[in-house]
Design a protein around this motif. Structure first.
Motif, PDB file in Angstrom:
ATOM      1  N   ILE A 306       0.843  -1.204   0.000  1.00 51.91           N
ATOM      2  CA  ILE A 306       0.000   0.000   0.000  1.00 51.91           C
ATOM      3  C   ILE A 306       0.876   1.251   0.000  1.00 51.91           C
ATOM      4  CG2 ILE A 306      -1.651   1.349   1.364  1.00 51.91           C
ATOM      5  CD1 ILE A 306      -2.798  -1.330   2.375  1.00 51.91           C
ATOM      6  N   THR A 307       1.913   1.224   0.846  1.00 48.90           N
ATOM      7  CA  THR A 307       2.823   2.381   0.932  1.00 48.90           C
ATOM      8  C   THR A 307       3.504   2.648  -0.401  1.00 48.90           C
ATOM      9  OG1 THR A 307       3.243   1.873   3.274  1.00 48.90           O
ATOM     10  CG2 THR A 307       4.793   3.351   2.158  1.00 48.90           C
ATOM     11  N   LEU A 308       4.009   1.582  -1.030  1.00 50.25           N
ATOM     12  CA  LEU A 308       4.710   1.743  -2.310  1.00 50.25           C
ATOM     13  C   LEU A 308       3.757   2.199  -3.415  1.00 50.25           C
ATOM     14  CD1 LEU A 308       6.954  -1.463  -2.177  1.00 50.25           C
ATOM     15  CD2 LEU A 308       7.759   0.900  -2.047  1.00 50.25           C
ATOM     16  N   ALA A 309       2.532   1.674  -3.393  1.00 49.98           N
ATOM     17  CA  ALA A 309       1.555   2.062  -4.422  1.00 49.98           C
ATOM     18  C   ALA A 309       1.188   3.536  -4.298  1.00 49.98           C
ATOM     19  CB  ALA A 309       0.305   1.194  -4.303  1.00 49.98           C
ATOM     20  N   LEU A 310       0.987   3.988  -3.061  1.00 51.55           N
ATOM     21  CA  LEU A 310       0.657   5.399  -2.856  1.00 51.55           C
ATOM     22  C   LEU A 310       1.825   6.302  -3.225  1.00 51.55           C
ATOM     23  CD1 LEU A 310      -1.307   5.195   0.535  1.00 51.55           C
ATOM     24  CD2 LEU A 310      -2.233   5.439  -1.783  1.00 51.55           C
ATOM     25  N   MET A 311       3.042   5.815  -3.002  1.00 54.06           N
ATOM     26  CA  MET A 311       4.231   6.587  -3.396  1.00 54.06           C
ATOM     27  C   MET A 311       4.286   6.766  -4.912  1.00 54.06           C
ATOM     28  SD  MET A 311       7.060   4.965  -0.760  1.00 54.06           S
ATOM     29  CE  MET A 311       8.474   5.744  -1.534  1.00 54.06           C
ATOM     30  N   CYS A 325      11.870   2.176  -8.453  1.00 51.52           N
ATOM     31  CA  CYS A 325      13.148   1.453  -8.422  1.00 51.52           C
ATOM     32  C   CYS A 325      13.053   0.213  -7.524  1.00 51.52           C
ATOM     33  CB  CYS A 325      14.264   2.370  -7.932  1.00 51.52           C
ATOM     34  SG  CYS A 325      14.696   3.688  -9.082  1.00 51.52           S
ATOM     35  N   TYR A 326      12.381   0.375  -6.387  1.00 49.70           N
ATOM     36  CA  TYR A 326      12.242  -0.762  -5.460  1.00 49.70           C
ATOM     37  C   TYR A 326      11.492  -1.918  -6.113  1.00 49.70           C
ATOM     38  CZ  TYR A 326      10.890  -3.521  -1.399  1.00 49.70           C
ATOM     39  OH  TYR A 326      10.710  -4.557  -0.516  1.00 49.70           O
ATOM     40  N   GLY A 358      13.920 -14.814   7.189  1.00 50.37           N
ATOM     41  CA  GLY A 358      12.988 -15.336   6.196  1.00 50.37           C
ATOM     42  C   GLY A 358      11.739 -14.490   6.083  1.00 50.37           C
ATOM     43  N   ILE A 359      11.189 -14.073   7.233  1.00 49.79           N
ATOM     44  CA  ILE A 359       9.980 -13.241   7.227  1.00 49.79           C
ATOM     45  C   ILE A 359      10.262 -11.894   6.582  1.00 49.79           C
ATOM     46  CG2 ILE A 359       8.377 -11.977   8.720  1.00 49.79           C
ATOM     47  CD1 ILE A 359       8.519 -14.338  10.665  1.00 49.79           C
ATOM     48  N   ILE A 360      11.396 -11.293   6.909  1.00 49.74           N
ATOM     49  CA  ILE A 360      11.754  -9.988   6.337  1.00 49.74           C
ATOM     50  C   ILE A 360      11.892 -10.087   4.820  1.00 49.74           C
ATOM     51  CG2 ILE A 360      13.586  -8.255   6.177  1.00 49.74           C
ATOM     52  CD1 ILE A 360      14.113  -8.734   9.168  1.00 49.74           C
ATOM     53  N   ALA A 361      12.634 -11.099   4.361  1.00 52.84           N
ATOM     54  CA  ALA A 361      12.879 -11.245   2.919  1.00 52.84           C
ATOM     55  C   ALA A 361      11.584 -11.483   2.157  1.00 52.84           C
ATOM     56  CB  ALA A 361      13.862 -12.381   2.672  1.00 52.84           C
ATOM     57  N   ILE A 362      10.723 -12.353   2.670  1.00 55.81           N
ATOM     58  CA  ILE A 362       9.472 -12.664   1.979  1.00 55.81           C
ATOM     59  C   ILE A 362       8.528 -11.463   2.021  1.00 55.81           C
ATOM     60  CG2 ILE A 362       7.420 -14.135   2.016  1.00 55.81           C
ATOM     61  CD1 ILE A 362       9.200 -16.399   2.997  1.00 55.81           C
ATOM     62  N   SER A 363       8.517 -10.742   3.137  1.00 57.14           N
ATOM     63  CA  SER A 363       7.677  -9.540   3.238  1.00 57.14           C
ATOM     64  C   SER A 363       8.114  -8.493   2.221  1.00 57.14           C
ATOM     65  CB  SER A 363       7.760  -8.954   4.649  1.00 57.14           C
ATOM     66  OG  SER A 363       7.288  -9.866   5.614  1.00 57.14           O
ATOM     67  N   LEU A 364       9.420  -8.263   2.136  1.00 57.77           N
ATOM     68  CA  LEU A 364       9.937  -7.275   1.185  1.00 57.77           C
ATOM     69  C   LEU A 364       9.640  -7.679  -0.252  1.00 57.77           C
ATOM     70  CD1 LEU A 364      13.405  -6.494   2.821  1.00 57.77           C
ATOM     71  CD2 LEU A 364      11.341  -5.087   2.871  1.00 57.77           C
ATOM     72  N   ASN A 365       9.753  -8.982  -0.520  1.00 55.33           N
ATOM     73  CA  ASN A 365       9.471  -9.473  -1.863  1.00 55.33           C
ATOM     74  C   ASN A 365       7.989  -9.350  -2.195  1.00 55.33           C
ATOM     75  OD1 ASN A 365       8.583 -12.020  -3.622  1.00 55.33           O
ATOM     76  ND2 ASN A 365      10.664 -11.483  -4.211  1.00 55.33           N
ATOM     77  N   SER A 366       7.138  -9.771  -1.261  1.00 51.25           N
ATOM     78  CA  SER A 366       5.700  -9.729  -1.490  1.00 51.25           C
ATOM     79  C   SER A 366       5.208  -8.293  -1.646  1.00 51.25           C
ATOM     80  CB  SER A 366       4.967 -10.409  -0.333  1.00 51.25           C
ATOM     81  OG  SER A 366       3.571 -10.361  -0.515  1.00 51.25           O
ATOM     82  N   GLY A 367       5.813  -7.363  -0.883  1.00 47.08           N
ATOM     83  CA  GLY A 367       5.408  -5.971  -0.945  1.00 47.08           C
ATOM     84  C   GLY A 367       5.505  -5.385  -2.339  1.00 47.08           C
ATOM     85  N   ALA A 368       6.540  -5.792  -3.089  1.00 49.69           N
ATOM     86  CA  ALA A 368       6.717  -5.283  -4.451  1.00 49.69           C
ATOM     87  C   ALA A 368       5.586  -5.750  -5.364  1.00 49.69           C
ATOM     88  CB  ALA A 368       8.064  -5.745  -5.003  1.00 49.69           C
ATOM     89  N   TYR A 369       5.196  -7.014  -5.235  1.00 53.13           N
ATOM     90  CA  TYR A 369       4.126  -7.548  -6.090  1.00 53.13           C
ATOM     91  C   TYR A 369       2.761  -6.997  -5.671  1.00 53.13           C
ATOM     92  CZ  TYR A 369       7.512 -10.776  -8.075  1.00 53.13           C
ATOM     93  OH  TYR A 369       8.606 -11.308  -8.729  1.00 53.13           O
ATOM     94  N   VAL A 370       2.553  -6.871  -4.351  1.00 54.67           N
ATOM     95  CA  VAL A 370       1.290  -6.307  -3.869  1.00 54.67           C
ATOM     96  C   VAL A 370       1.146  -4.857  -4.314  1.00 54.67           C
ATOM     97  CG1 VAL A 370       0.017  -5.626  -1.794  1.00 54.67           C
ATOM     98  CG2 VAL A 370       1.102  -7.876  -1.902  1.00 54.67           C
TER      99      VAL A 370
END
Length: 485
Positions: A306-311, A325-326, A358-370
């Motif tokens: 949500i944060t990245l989309a609003l940005m 870029c992210y 593992g949680i951090i990496a998957i969260s960061l990865n998922s955030g880009a697709y979301v």
């Protein structure tokens, strides 16, 4: 004569500089002091390599056992500290000590010249020799090492056996895999014609599987590079000296034979009952961790998305560029690399556990697709909605919050559901850094029971049940959302 004197002075100066540098490095070495202050020594290993190290299932309790573990126990006893064993993939062991995730690594590691460029090694504590495993039905076809030339041979990725096969078997295709159980399974279903392993490992598998046979390897080897040794971070002189004292004690007391006998007894415990029900606790633990990682990562992934989309929709060019870029960078790099970077890269600066990494990496990865899913949802909202909200006097922020996002989420709910289901399956990648998810536990069951296919089938069935139930839940809420329109 003057030139000769200048040369001697230059040589003396270089020798003095080298000596001072060495003394400075040794003086700065606190590898042993650090361990004694903490009261524990962290040892990295890959527990899928019997009889060196493997998991034992006794009365529902799981522990790591094996010859190497007994060696590590002796070292910890001599140092008067607690032994902490950290599990991970074999080809991550040396990375773990380089990045400070472990104090030493043990796991039938051969001190080759290539490895010595990155880490230091103790004295060799065991020299087991090399062998090949083949299907017993192929015994007449492959009576010796020479007969394997030109065939398809497997070995563990990053191991000495892989390099030896590549260098010594002419016209042979060498297939590398991360886990020994995977290699054995590939051998049994005839995807491979032989598997290169150390002699004790070959004996362990052959004695527990009547379908396997051993072919001796006849490599010409340097004994200083083929034995098993303990690995340390570069310039850990004090720790290396202390471990060598323990190894000397082990050799003097002929304790290795006893360690191997203990390993043999523990291995028999695993084969008394190889039913999948007997290992239900393994699978249950894997399901628990898989669901925990998936749910937590999806929550943080949605918030980040949500944060990245609003940005992306902001008028501030800097925020827009950062978001763009992210998303492009994360989507352009493999999740496996991201997991390893967080654990070994960032983790070398800040001590992060494997689970949290593992949680951090998957969260960061998922955030880009979301973020891209949400961006598409926002774009799908009709322009008239913006105009109507503006005519009511709502600010840009309130228009997005109360009018656009609620409608966008209705449109993208199926896509978000698919992302969550995909995340459940993709979370299996965390097993590479030793997180005990479903895939990790499945690999342990395969290593312990010497059964290759059934644990995979059970794991596949459990993933299906998880995703099927989650899909039904998501569909239920999708219908409720649609019914309100």
């Amino acid at each position: 004569m003057k030139k000769f004197i200048k040369f001697l002075m230059l040589l003396l100066g270089f020798a003095t500089f080298w000596s001072l540098s060495t003394l400075h490095v040794q003086a700065a070495d606190n590898s042993l002091e650090k361990i004694k202050q903490s009261g524990k020594i962290v040892v990295a290993t890959s527990p899928d390599y019997p009889p060196y190290e493997f998991q034992v299932n006794k009365h529902g309790e799981n522990r790591i056992a094996g010859m190497d573990i007994d060696v590590a126990k002796q070292i910890a006893k001599d140092l008067h500290v607690k032994l902490v064993v950290k599990s991970m993939k074999f080809d991550s062991l040396l990375v773990a000590i380089e990045t400070g995730k472990a104090d030493m690594a043990i796991g039938g590691i051969n001190p080759t010249n290539e490895r010595r460029q990155s880490v230091d090694f103790s004295d060799i504590y065991y020299l087991g020799g090399q062998s090949f495993l083949i299907n017993k039905s192929d015994s007449s076809k492959f009576p010796n090492q020479k007969s394997l030339q030109g065939k398809l041979v497997g070995a563990q990725t990053g191991s000495l056996q892989y390099n030896l096969a590549k260098a010594n078997l002419a016209n042979t295709t060498v297939k590398g895999m991360d886990k020994t159980p995977d290699l054995i399974l590939a051998l049994k279903i005839h995807k491979l014609e032989a598997v290169g392993v150390e002699k004790p490992v070959a004996k362990a598998y052959a004695s527990n599987d009547n379908g396997l046979a051993i072919v001796p390897a006849t490599y010409k080897l340097d004994k200083n590079q083929v034995g098993a040794a303990v690995a340390f971070k570069k310039n850990s002189f004090a720790l290396e000296a202390a471990v060598n004292k323990s190894i000397k004690k082990i050799k003097k007391g002929n304790k290795i034979d006893g360690y191997l006998k203990n390993a043999g007894k523990d291995m028999k415990l695993n084969t008394v009952n190889t039913s999948m029900w007997n290992y239900s606790d393994y699978f249950a633990k894997g399901v628990k961790y898989t669901l925990f990682i998936s749910i937590v990562s999806s929550i943080f992934g949605v918030l980040l998305g949500i944060t990245l989309a609003l940005m992306r929709f902001t008028k501030m060019k800097l925020f827009h560029a950062i978001s763009l870029c992210y998303v492009e960078f994360v989507r352009g790099t493999p999740l496996m690399v991201q997991v390893m970077f967080v654990y070994f890269g960032i983790g070398s600066i800040i001590n992060i556990s494997a689970l949290l990494s593992g949680i951090i990496a998957i969260s960061l990865n998922s955030g880009a697709y979301v973020a891209e899913i949400i961006r598409g949802g926002i774009d799908s909202v009709a322009v008239g909605q913006y105009e109507a909200a503006a005519s009511l006097g709502l600010s840009r922020r309130d228009r997005m919050r109360f009018v656009v996002l609620p409608q966008a989420f209705k449109n993208i709910w199926p896509a978000l559901g698919n992302e969550f289901i995909s995340l459940v399956k993709e979370s299996s990648i965390v097993s590479i850094i030793g997180v005990t998810d479903l895939i990790y536990q499945s690999n342990l069951v395969r290593a312990n029971t010497y059964r290759g296919i059934m644990p995979i089938f059970v794991t596949m069935l459990l993933y299906f049940v998880i995703t099927f139930i989650l899909t039904r839940i998501l569909n239920h809420y999708e219908k409720k959302i649609r019914s309100r329109e």
